[in-house]
Enzyme design. Structure first.
Site, short mmCIF file in Angstrom:
data_model
loop_
_atom_site.label_atom_id
_atom_site.label_comp_id
_atom_site.label_asym_id
_atom_site.label_seq_id
_atom_site.Cartn_x
_atom_site.Cartn_y
_atom_site.Cartn_z
N ARG A 81 -1.07 9.59 -0.51
CA ARG A 81 -2.25 10.00 -1.11
C ARG A 81 -2.13 11.35 -1.42
O ARG A 81 -2.72 11.68 -2.55
CB ARG A 81 -3.32 9.75 -0.01
CG ARG A 81 -3.50 8.10 -0.08
CD ARG A 81 -4.72 7.99 1.21
NE ARG A 81 -4.89 6.25 0.97
CZ ARG A 81 -5.71 5.66 1.60
NH1 ARG A 81 -6.42 6.47 2.72
NH2 ARG A 81 -5.95 4.29 1.37
N PHE A 119 0.69 -1.28 0.00
CA PHE A 119 -0.32 -0.15 -0.14
C PHE A 119 0.83 1.05 0.17
O PHE A 119 1.90 1.06 0.42
CB PHE A 119 -0.77 -0.14 1.42
CG PHE A 119 -2.27 -0.01 1.13
CD1 PHE A 119 -2.93 -0.91 -0.03
CD2 PHE A 119 -3.18 1.03 1.56
CE1 PHE A 119 -4.21 -0.84 -0.20
CE2 PHE A 119 -4.54 1.11 1.35
CZ PHE A 119 -5.23 0.11 0.70
N HIS A 156 -12.04 11.98 1.91
CA HIS A 156 -12.01 10.68 2.52
C HIS A 156 -12.07 10.49 3.96
O HIS A 156 -12.43 9.80 4.65
CB HIS A 156 -10.98 10.01 1.77
CG HIS A 156 -10.84 8.37 2.04
ND1 HIS A 156 -11.92 7.64 1.85
CD2 HIS A 156 -9.50 7.86 2.63
CE1 HIS A 156 -11.31 6.33 2.18
NE2 HIS A 156 -10.25 6.46 2.70
N ARG A 159 -2.29 10.49 6.31
CA ARG A 159 -2.41 9.43 6.80
C ARG A 159 -2.17 8.49 5.78
O ARG A 159 -2.59 8.63 4.64
CB ARG A 159 -4.05 9.17 7.11
CG ARG A 159 -4.18 7.58 7.59
CD ARG A 159 -5.42 7.41 8.07
NE ARG A 159 -6.60 7.44 7.07
CZ ARG A 159 -6.94 6.48 6.19
NH1 ARG A 159 -6.43 5.34 6.36
NH2 ARG A 159 -7.65 6.72 5.26
N GLU A 196 -7.24 1.69 -2.81
CA GLU A 196 -5.68 1.85 -3.23
C GLU A 196 -5.24 0.50 -3.60
O GLU A 196 -4.15 0.25 -4.19
CB GLU A 196 -4.98 2.47 -2.00
CG GLU A 196 -3.49 3.03 -2.35
CD GLU A 196 -3.12 3.82 -0.87
OE1 GLU A 196 -3.98 4.65 -0.79
OE2 GLU A 196 -1.97 3.57 -0.77
N HIS A 240 -8.85 11.31 -0.92
CA HIS A 240 -8.19 10.12 -1.72
C HIS A 240 -8.22 10.35 -3.06
O HIS A 240 -9.01 10.80 -3.80
CB HIS A 240 -9.34 8.94 -1.36
CG HIS A 240 -8.66 7.63 -1.57
ND1 HIS A 240 -8.39 7.17 -2.72
CD2 HIS A 240 -8.42 6.62 -0.70
CE1 HIS A 240 -7.96 5.85 -2.69
NE2 HIS A 240 -8.11 5.78 -1.41
N LEU A 267 -15.42 5.47 -3.49
CA LEU A 267 -13.96 5.07 -3.33
C LEU A 267 -13.69 3.70 -4.20
O LEU A 267 -14.44 2.93 -4.35
CB LEU A 267 -13.75 4.57 -1.59
CG LEU A 267 -12.12 4.34 -1.48
CD1 LEU A 267 -11.41 5.70 -1.61
CD2 LEU A 267 -12.13 3.82 -0.01
N GLN A 297 -7.90 14.60 4.12
CA GLN A 297 -7.40 13.62 3.25
C GLN A 297 -8.28 13.47 2.03
O GLN A 297 -9.46 13.19 2.19
CB GLN A 297 -6.84 12.39 3.54
CG GLN A 297 -6.51 11.54 2.74
CD GLN A 297 -5.92 10.07 3.22
OE1 GLN A 297 -6.59 9.21 3.66
NE2 GLN A 297 -4.68 10.11 3.42
#
Lengths: 247, 603
Positions: B309, B121, B380, B415, B253, B236, B250, B234
């Site tokens: 991100r 990730f 997000h 994050r 990722e 995304h 969403l 954040q």
């Protein structure tokens, strides 16, 4: 394009279908239409929803008579030359408009014996499990608890046997526990008596409406029925039950 | 005086997603009485939407991984504004929290030798995310839910808290309503834990569900707690963009973790164009190396699609702004290309990314095994939140705790994917433990029933108006303002414009009108949520004005560089004595020497 929606409005003491006409746009799902009606024409329209992506199982209702998630039902898949009929799930008591009281489901789950793992057997204090041994249980874990299978099941929907039968959702739940490679609990007597597994006569309606494509009948209910039969019935009866189950 | 149904608990947990459930389980395990408030039905919280996995240095796939690497990755991802002690506890405790889920019945995907499989990730040096296909959040919330129902926790479903109650400095309880009949409920509690998740509904394009209206942030703020890092929202990088009705949903990722690549309209893989300095030596030199990394080649470095991100989202915005976007104002995310690399690619994609396959097929008529997806940034996650003590999760108000997305500290300015699920397990457990301890050591504070009556009367005012704004319209207007003026790319004049627009909305929100009665009335619920949305929107905007630099998720067009002079601090938002929101700076705590050494070694 203008589309008419006939939405059930009312509570436990009564109600009727109300008509709402809206302009629709490309790609819209039923829930979008309901939101648009709620924002523009009926602020107090009751609808339950959360993720709007088919993952939480909140927006269950009946679209043209078929149990569906409103967020995953595209308008382009419906015949729009006639009104789209929206009503609450029939198997549960109505709260208001499209919202039903599904609390019975939560109380059913609480009564099923919980997961009981065997002691860890690997040196590091954990377990070893192989992918092929958990594939089928992972299928059951896809359940989003939308309760559409409960809604369509005639034992609950037509016969209202909520006291005697736990319904497809919880047969899947019991199957997931029973087939979990680590679980040591025994729930067969429970699923036979309190669970009322015998009421299911395998019409597969539940499998048809499952938005997660879980093969509820073939992979969960039939194997559970076989286990119950193996345990509680003699070989001759078992043979007949097997024949019955497959035809 | 009106009376309300009253419930008394040692610990009251507000919010029943992953964090709230973990809090409740832990508090109950310590022998105190626990009440759990769900805004929706049990098990429907936003945690079900988490897809990719839980970050924990189990080192099942790569034995070079350990808590130190996870700690360093988290700090680097957060641009060193993180609370380092929280980052340390998180990295150390996450593996046990994951193994505990397995002991409670969760079934993660497996390695060949039968252990928990881990995937790559963004921002994580080694494959670290324990996962179940792309529906990890569902597995996690169901496991916690099914475990919790046997722990004697009292659950209040479809119940919303509108105000916290205090007695002097200490918390005394909470006041809210249940949706079914619209009746008020009064809760007395010795300790309260806020686990209400995020604020995504303040924006128009969001991956968040309707519940995410910043309730907990706002409840705590109005009860005198400090909010921190609220400028760090954040976005995304990959949400769906077409058709319009699915905009924002969403796209995990995990697609990029499994080899998915980002392309612009010219079919150029644009992520190679700009690699941030902090990550230069960790990023693949060419496309082939990036592919090898996703396939587990341990000598290869990660592809630029797996940068953090904040960076990926900005690169996508750049492509779109400069006219190289896809037809519907996004870019292309392609996983189907892996068919040129591996046999049975279609089957592999369906197995690894089943809900993405399903989601695109159903909602957009796109078969992701054959064609590229169109994606763009979506709101997000809120890195900021209620400021808490790292070990206990108690806020600056005695007896008030916070965990999960509603709490600040772990993630700093950005994050890493997968760190939210581990966050809510690690700090959910801690908050539950310390809230139970607090409850045992303190008496129930008395409740001021007159104050409760005032809150109740105010809550039903929208029904009494014969004319006024539609609450849904006020919410839409707020979402437009935040999207347009306080989005991914910010500048002073727009932020100031947002402040005055929010003030006007505040006025309008006080005059909304609700029709019908209190029975399951979504219009009324929306009217009551507005106050929370307005509070968090103001906090985000004020913090964004005060941070005159660009760092992590906060990007200022007028201050595009990181400013080491003014930026190395956290911004706090507190309610002043005059009721106005104040912004304060808090300098970073000096990092412990052993942790500093870890960071230097991993540079």
């Amino acid at each position: 394009m203008t589309v008419t929606f006939q939405i059930w409005r009312g509570n436990a003491s009564g109600g009727k279908f109300e008509s709402y006409a809206i302009e629709i746009a490309e790609g819209m799902v039923v829930l979008d239409a309901v939101h648009q009606i709620q924002a523009e024409q009926a602020n107090d329209l009751a609808v339950r929803w959360n993720c709007k992506a088919g993952k939480c199982g909140s927006c269950s209702a009946e679209v043209n008579g078929i149990p569906k998630l409103m967020c995953m039902t595209r308008l382009s898949d419906l015949p729009l030359h006639k009104p789209v009929l929206l009503q609450p799930m029939k198997a549960f008591p109505l709260i208001r408009d499209l919202v039903t009281d599904v609390s019975w489901n939560f109380s059913v789950k609480k009564k099923i014996k919980k997961f009981k793992p065997r002691p860890p057997d690997a040196k590091d204090g954990t377990w070893r499990m192989f992918q092929q041994d958990i594939d089928r249980v992972q299928e059951f874990h896809k359940c989003i608890e939308c309760f559409l299978c409960q809604d369509v099941c005639h034992v609950l929907r037509e016969h209202q046997l909520h006291d005697a039968f736990i319904g497809p959702r919880f047969l899947v739940h019991v199957a997931a526990l029973e087939m979990h490679p680590l679980d040591m609990e025994d729930r067969l007597e429970e699923v036979k008596k309190a669970g009322g597994i015998g009421y299911c006569n395998i019409t597969k309606c539940c499998t048809t409406v499952c938005p997660e494509d879980i093969t509820i009948t073939d992979n969960a209910i039939i194997p559970l029925k076989e286990r119950v039969a193996d345990r509680f019935y003699d070989p001759v009866k078992k043979f007949f039950r097997f024949l019955f189950a497959n035809h | 005086m009106a009376t309300f149904d009253q419930y008394d608990y040692d610990v009251l947990v507000i919010g029943a997603g992953g964090a709230g459930l973990r809090v409740a389980i832990e508090a109950a395990a310590h022998g105190v009485s626990v009440g759990l408030i769900c805004k929706s039905l049990l098990g429907k919280a936003h945690t079900v939407m988490a897809e990719g996995g839980i970050a924990a240095a189990l080192s099942n796939v790569d034995e070079r991984d350990n808590w130190k690497v996870h700690f360093a990755d988290t700090m680097r991802g957060g641009q060193y504004l993180n609370d380092w002690h929280m980052a340390e506890l998180h990295a150390k405790e996450a593996p046990d929290r994951v193994r505990e889920l397995e002991a409670w019945g969760a079934l993660f995907d497996r390695t060949k030798d039968g252990r928990i499989l881990q995937r790559n990730f963004g921002g994580h040096k080694y494959p670290r995310l324990a996962h179940v296909g792309d529906r990890t959040g569902l597995e996690m919330i169901r496991t916690l839910q099914d475990y919790s129902i046997h722990q004697g926790i009292e659950v209040h479903m479809e119940c919303t808290i509108i105000s916290l109650l205090k007695n002097g400095e200490q918390v005394a309880g909470a006041f809210g309503y249940e949706r079914e009949k619209g009746r008020f409920k009064l809760f007395g509690a010795k300790a309260i834990v806020i686990a209400t998740g995020g604020i995504g509904r303040a924006y128009k394009i969001t991956s968040n569900s309707w519940e995410y209206t910043g309730d907990g942030h706002s409840l705590a703020y109005h009860a005198g707690a400090e909010l921190m890092d609220m400028e760090f929202v954040q976005f995304h990088p990959t949400g769906m963009v077409w058709p319009p009705s699915v905009r924002g949903i969403l796209v995990t990722e995990g697609v990029r973790g499994e080899g998915g690549i980002l392309l612009n309209r010219e079919h150029k893989r644009f992520m190679f164009d700009e690699i941030p300095e902090l990550y230069r030596h960790q990023t693949a030199d060419n496309e082939e190396e990036g592919w090898k990394y996703t396939q587990g080649d341990r000598s290869a470095k990660r592809p630029p699609e797996l940068l953090t991100r904040d960076h990926v989202a900005r690169c996508i915005v750049r492509e779109i702004k400069e006219g190289r976007g896809s037809p519907h104002n996004g870019v292309f995310l392609d996983i189907s290309w892996i068919k040129t690399k591996i046999p049975n690619a279609a089957e592999y994609i369906r197995k690894k990314l089943p809900s993405m396959y399903h989601q695109f097929k159903k909602l957009a008529d796109i078969d992701i095994t054959k064609e590229a997806m169109e994606v763009g940034p979506t709101t997000h996650y809120m890195m900021g939140g209620i400021r808490v003590n790292a070990e206990t999760q108690m806020s600056t108000v005695p007896g008030l705790f916070a965990a999960g997305e509603a709490a600040a500290g772990l993630h700093g300015a950005n994050r890493l994917g997968g760190n939210s699920l581990s966050d809510l397990l690690v700090f959910g457990k801690r908050a539950g433990e310390f809230a139970a301890k607090f409850a045992r050591e303190n008496k129930q504070a008395g409740i001021d029933h007159q104050a409760v009556e005032v809150i109740a009367n105010k809550a039903v005012e929208p029904f009494e108006r014969t004319d006024g704004d539609n609450p849904f319209q006020v919410q839409y207007d707020l979402q437009e303002i935040m999207q347009d003026l306080v989005g991914i790319v910010r500048k002073e004049e727009e932020l100031l414009k947002a402040i005055s627009a929010l003030e006007k909305l505040q006025e309008r929100s006080r005059k909304v009108r609700v029709i019908g009665n209190r029975e399951y009335n979504n219009g009324w619920h929306t009217a009551l949520d507005l106050q929370h949305l307005l509070t968090v929107s103001e906090a985000i905007t004020r913090a964004a004005i005060a941070r005159k630099e660009s760092r992590g998720a906060h990007f200022r067009e007028d201050y595009p560089e990181k400013d080491e002079q003014t930026g190395n601090c956290n911004l706090l938002l507190v309610k002043g004595p005059d009721g106005q929101m104040q912004v304060k700076r808090a300098s970073l705590r000096e990092m412990r020497a052993d942790l500093k050494q870890i960071i230097d070694e991993m540079k």
